[in-house]
Structures are given as C-alpha cells and as structure tokens.
Design an enzyme around this catalytic site. Structure first.
Site, PDB file in Angstrom:
ATOM      1  N   HIS A 122       3.426  -2.977  -6.170  1.00  0.00           N
ATOM      2  CA  HIS A 122       2.576  -1.776  -6.173  1.00  0.00           C
ATOM      3  C   HIS A 122       3.461  -0.547  -5.988  1.00  0.00           C
ATOM      4  O   HIS A 122       4.255  -0.471  -5.042  1.00  0.00           O
ATOM      5  CB  HIS A 122       1.561  -1.895  -5.034  1.00  0.00           C
ATOM      6  CG  HIS A 122       0.552  -0.783  -4.978  1.00  0.00           C
ATOM      7  ND1 HIS A 122      -0.592  -0.769  -5.752  1.00  0.00           N
ATOM      8  CD2 HIS A 122       0.517   0.353  -4.232  1.00  0.00           C
ATOM      9  CE1 HIS A 122      -1.287   0.332  -5.482  1.00  0.00           C
ATOM     10  NE2 HIS A 122      -0.632   1.038  -4.559  1.00  0.00           N
ATOM     11  N   MET A 140      -1.368   8.896  -7.812  1.00  0.00           N
ATOM     12  CA  MET A 140      -2.092   9.836  -6.942  1.00  0.00           C
ATOM     13  C   MET A 140      -1.622  11.223  -7.345  1.00  0.00           C
ATOM     14  O   MET A 140      -0.890  11.894  -6.610  1.00  0.00           O
ATOM     15  CB  MET A 140      -1.785   9.514  -5.473  1.00  0.00           C
ATOM     16  CG  MET A 140      -2.497   8.252  -5.002  1.00  0.00           C
ATOM     17  SD  MET A 140      -1.794   7.584  -3.488  1.00  0.00           S
ATOM     18  CE  MET A 140      -0.468   6.626  -4.195  1.00  0.00           C
ATOM     19  N   MET A 159       3.081   9.907  -6.073  1.00  0.00           N
ATOM     20  CA  MET A 159       2.399  11.051  -5.434  1.00  0.00           C
ATOM     21  C   MET A 159       3.060  12.342  -5.885  1.00  0.00           C
ATOM     22  O   MET A 159       4.285  12.394  -6.020  1.00  0.00           O
ATOM     23  CB  MET A 159       2.504  10.934  -3.915  1.00  0.00           C
ATOM     24  CG  MET A 159       1.992   9.612  -3.367  1.00  0.00           C
ATOM     25  SD  MET A 159       1.941   9.640  -1.568  1.00  0.00           S
ATOM     26  CE  MET A 159       1.594   7.913  -1.231  1.00  0.00           C
ATOM     27  N   GLY A 203      -1.906   9.061   0.583  1.00  0.00           N
ATOM     28  CA  GLY A 203      -0.818   9.984   0.910  1.00  0.00           C
ATOM     29  C   GLY A 203       0.292   9.346   1.720  1.00  0.00           C
ATOM     30  O   GLY A 203       1.455   9.659   1.532  1.00  0.00           O
ATOM     31  N   PHE A 204      -0.083   8.451   2.607  1.00  0.00           N
ATOM     32  CA  PHE A 204       0.920   7.887   3.508  1.00  0.00           C
ATOM     33  C   PHE A 204       0.643   6.414   3.803  1.00  0.00           C
ATOM     34  O   PHE A 204      -0.521   5.999   3.811  1.00  0.00           O
ATOM     35  CB  PHE A 204       0.938   8.669   4.835  1.00  0.00           C
ATOM     36  CG  PHE A 204       1.238  10.124   4.626  1.00  0.00           C
ATOM     37  CD1 PHE A 204       2.556  10.568   4.537  1.00  0.00           C
ATOM     38  CD2 PHE A 204       0.209  11.045   4.455  1.00  0.00           C
ATOM     39  CE1 PHE A 204       2.834  11.913   4.298  1.00  0.00           C
ATOM     40  CE2 PHE A 204       0.477  12.395   4.214  1.00  0.00           C
ATOM     41  CZ  PHE A 204       1.796  12.827   4.138  1.00  0.00           C
ATOM     42  N   GLY A 205       1.710   5.672   4.052  1.00  0.00           N
ATOM     43  CA  GLY A 205       1.565   4.294   4.489  1.00  0.00           C
ATOM     44  C   GLY A 205       1.300   4.255   5.986  1.00  0.00           C
ATOM     45  O   GLY A 205       1.382   5.276   6.674  1.00  0.00           O
ATOM     46  N   GLY A 206       0.958   3.088   6.480  1.00  0.00           N
ATOM     47  CA  GLY A 206       0.849   2.878   7.921  1.00  0.00           C
ATOM     48  C   GLY A 206      -0.383   3.451   8.596  1.00  0.00           C
ATOM     49  O   GLY A 206      -0.385   3.648   9.808  1.00  0.00           O
ATOM     50  N   ASP A 227       3.530   3.524  -5.579  1.00  0.00           N
ATOM     51  CA  ASP A 227       2.714   4.688  -5.216  1.00  0.00           C
ATOM     52  C   ASP A 227       3.350   5.974  -5.719  1.00  0.00           C
ATOM     53  O   ASP A 227       4.383   6.408  -5.209  1.00  0.00           O
ATOM     54  CB  ASP A 227       2.543   4.741  -3.697  1.00  0.00           C
ATOM     55  CG  ASP A 227       1.566   3.688  -3.217  1.00  0.00           C
ATOM     56  OD1 ASP A 227       0.453   3.629  -3.769  1.00  0.00           O
ATOM     57  OD2 ASP A 227       1.920   2.910  -2.303  1.00  0.00           O
ATOM     58  N   HIS A 257       0.108   3.161  -9.169  1.00  0.00           N
ATOM     59  CA  HIS A 257      -1.025   3.884  -8.582  1.00  0.00           C
ATOM     60  C   HIS A 257      -0.724   5.381  -8.629  1.00  0.00           C
ATOM     61  O   HIS A 257       0.089   5.884  -7.847  1.00  0.00           O
ATOM     62  CB  HIS A 257      -1.190   3.375  -7.135  1.00  0.00           C
ATOM     63  CG  HIS A 257      -2.284   4.038  -6.366  1.00  0.00           C
ATOM     64  ND1 HIS A 257      -2.424   3.879  -5.004  1.00  0.00           N
ATOM     65  CD2 HIS A 257      -3.305   4.862  -6.751  1.00  0.00           C
ATOM     66  CE1 HIS A 257      -3.479   4.581  -4.583  1.00  0.00           C
ATOM     67  NE2 HIS A 257      -4.023   5.187  -5.617  1.00  0.00           N
ATOM     68  N   ASP A 300      -6.489  -0.810  -0.850  1.00  0.00           N
ATOM     69  CA  ASP A 300      -5.179  -0.230  -0.565  1.00  0.00           C
ATOM     70  C   ASP A 300      -5.276   0.626   0.693  1.00  0.00           C
ATOM     71  O   ASP A 300      -6.024   1.616   0.728  1.00  0.00           O
ATOM     72  CB  ASP A 300      -4.777   0.626  -1.776  1.00  0.00           C
ATOM     73  CG  ASP A 300      -3.379   1.220  -1.681  1.00  0.00           C
ATOM     74  OD1 ASP A 300      -2.700   1.012  -0.666  1.00  0.00           O
ATOM     75  OD2 ASP A 300      -2.988   1.906  -2.644  1.00  0.00           O
ATOM     76  N   GLY A 301      -4.508   0.221   1.724  1.00  0.00           N
ATOM     77  CA  GLY A 301      -4.446   1.010   2.947  1.00  0.00           C
ATOM     78  C   GLY A 301      -4.853   0.220   4.168  1.00  0.00           C
ATOM     79  O   GLY A 301      -5.995  -0.236   4.261  1.00  0.00           O
ATOM     80  N   GLY A 302      -3.894   0.029   5.072  1.00  0.00           N
ATOM     81  CA  GLY A 302      -4.211  -0.631   6.344  1.00  0.00           C
ATOM     82  C   GLY A 302      -4.480  -2.123   6.237  1.00  0.00           C
ATOM     83  O   GLY A 302      -5.166  -2.698   7.086  1.00  0.00           O
ATOM     84  N   SER A 311       3.321  -2.768  -1.450  1.00  0.00           N
ATOM     85  CA  SER A 311       3.658  -1.397  -1.845  1.00  0.00           C
ATOM     86  C   SER A 311       5.081  -1.079  -1.428  1.00  0.00           C
ATOM     87  O   SER A 311       5.412  -1.135  -0.236  1.00  0.00           O
ATOM     88  CB  SER A 311       2.708  -0.408  -1.175  1.00  0.00           C
ATOM     89  OG  SER A 311       3.269   0.890  -1.270  1.00  0.00           O
ATOM     90  N   MET A 339      -9.661   2.879  -2.124  1.00  0.00           N
ATOM     91  CA  MET A 339      -8.762   3.323  -1.043  1.00  0.00           C
ATOM     92  C   MET A 339      -9.444   3.072   0.296  1.00  0.00           C
ATOM     93  O   MET A 339     -10.578   3.522   0.518  1.00  0.00           O
ATOM     94  CB  MET A 339      -8.438   4.811  -1.174  1.00  0.00           C
ATOM     95  CG  MET A 339      -7.538   5.176  -2.340  1.00  0.00           C
ATOM     96  SD  MET A 339      -6.013   4.213  -2.448  1.00  0.00           S
ATOM     97  CE  MET A 339      -5.226   4.628  -0.876  1.00  0.00           C
ATOM     98  N   GLY A 387       1.629  -2.371   2.489  1.00  0.00           N
ATOM     99  CA  GLY A 387       2.950  -1.768   2.619  1.00  0.00           C
ATOM    100  C   GLY A 387       3.575  -2.118   3.945  1.00  0.00           C
ATOM    101  O   GLY A 387       4.417  -3.015   4.067  1.00  0.00           O
TER     102      GLY A 387
END
Ligand code: DX5
Ligand code: ZN
Length: 214
Positions: A35, A70, A39, A145-148, A37, A68, A175-177, A10, A140, A197
């Site tokens: 990817h 959002m 938003m 909303g946010f990376g990390g 994102d 993606h 997607d995420g973590g 991402s 998800m 990401g």
C-alpha cells in the site's frame, strides 16, 4: 465474499532510506499487496510519495501496488501513476468534483483496477451511485494524513451499508489504526482487505504481525 483477507502493509511507516530492503522484508513476511500513500499537502496536511517512487518500487517487486491517492485534482495525475506501474489506483470521492465517473473511466482506460475512498465524515450513501463501477471501496478509519492514529470503529461499520448497495463482490478495504484486534472486528463485518502501517512496521516479527491480521 471470499474468505481470504488481503493484507496490504503501508510503506508510510517504513524506513524510506532503505525502501528496497523494507519491501523485500514485506515480501518475506507474506504481505499480499504493497500500500502506497500518496499525499499532496493540500488534500491532506502532509507530503509523501510521488509517481517516480512508485516507478522505482515497481522495478523491485511483483507484488500488486495499491496506490492510495490523497490528492486534489486526481484526474491530473492518474496517467503518471498508471504508467509508473500501479495495479490499484484509489482516489478520494471528496477530491473528485462532479467528475467521479470520468475519473473511474480514466483509471480503467489504463487497464488498472479502480478504488474509491471515503474519509471518516463522508457517509457510505455518498458513493452509492458508483460502487458498482469500481473494483474496490477504501473506507478510511482515521482522518487521512498520518500513520499511527486510533481506529474509528463507526467508520468501518459503513461496510455493512456499502455491501447492501453491491450487485457483485468487490474488495472492501479499511485503512487506519489496524492491528490484530481491530482487524478481527473488520473481518467479522465482511471487510476483506486491511491496510496496516504502524502495526506491521513496529512489530519485532513482521511475519507474525501479518499472520495475526489474517
Ligand atoms: C493514512 C494512510 C494510511 C496509514 C495507515 O492517511 O492512508 O495508509 O499509513 O497507518 P496506520 O496503520 O499506522 O494507521
Ligand atoms: Zn492509505
């Protein structure tokens, strides 16, 4: 389901002031997809990238663009993202009102691959009526909303139920973590596309980081 896992870094975690070199860096590091994102500050509490940026990225890479969305009212923007050169267009089930099938049809009318995504609190069952009409389901594993953020294992586990609804092989993406540990868990339950990401962009060796996700 094929053995090969798709790695889709991402660019949300990239250096936006040097997007071209960041994308070249991903290519050299053997990323499969890019990817992106998108938003809107309404569907999620953050604002990021729009169609003009996708169009600019399209000019500098041949890698598939995994977009993606959002955003609220995705039907209003699909045309823009399709014409900008997206390959996969993924919308959120929660952002579709009673028009999930219309959105799917609209994306297909531009000859693009369709993804449908669910947030952590949406059960797999909600998209049961649609999974055989799409090319990809994006689960998800953090609140969008946010990376990390931290990976939510119980979200990834929805893949098992989703697969029981499928009449054909489609891509199941998380997607995420995602890092080398959480990737292992996902691959073991049959997930075949990983968005990452922070893990990829904060590594000292991007090629090694991507390889460690495979
Ligand atoms: C979250 C985005 C993700 C995010 C992933 O809303 O959809 O793509 O950038 O970032 P990491 O891998 O850092 O959790
Ligand atoms: Zn994403």
């Amino acid at each position: 389901m094929s053995e090969k896992v798709i790695i889709a870094p991402s660019i949300l975690s990239s250096d936006f002031a040097n997007l071209e070199s960041e994308i070249k860096r991903l290519q050299n590091a053997q990323a499969d997809w890019i990817h992106i994102d998108v938003m809107d500050g309404h569907f999620v509490p953050n604002l990021t990238i729009g169609a003009p940026v996708v169009k600019a990225i399209r000019k500098i890479t041949n890698l598939p663009l995994d977009v993606h969305l959002m955003i609220e009212n995705p039907e209003k923007y699909i045309k823009d993202f399709a014409l900008a050169g997206s390959d996969y267009i993924t919308f959120h089930y929660e952002a579709a009102k009673n028009n999930v099938l219309d959105i799917i049809k609209q994306i297909k009318s531009f000859d693009k691959k369709v993804g449908i995504s669910i947030k952590p609190n949406t059960p797999a069952e909600a998209i049961k009526p649609f999974v055989n009409d799409v090319d990809m389901v994006l689960i998800m594993t953090v609140e969008p909303g946010f990376g990390g953020q931290k990976f939510m294992k119980e979200c990834a586990e929805k893949a098992v139920e989703l697969k029981s609804y499928l009449k054909k092989d489609i891509i199941i993406e998380v997607d995420g973590g995602i890092n080398n540990e959480t990737a292992k868990f996902c691959k073991n339950i049959g997930i075949n596309a990983l968005v990452a990401g922070n893990y990829v962009f904060s590594s000292d060796d991007m090629k090694e980081a991507i390889a460690s996700l495979r």
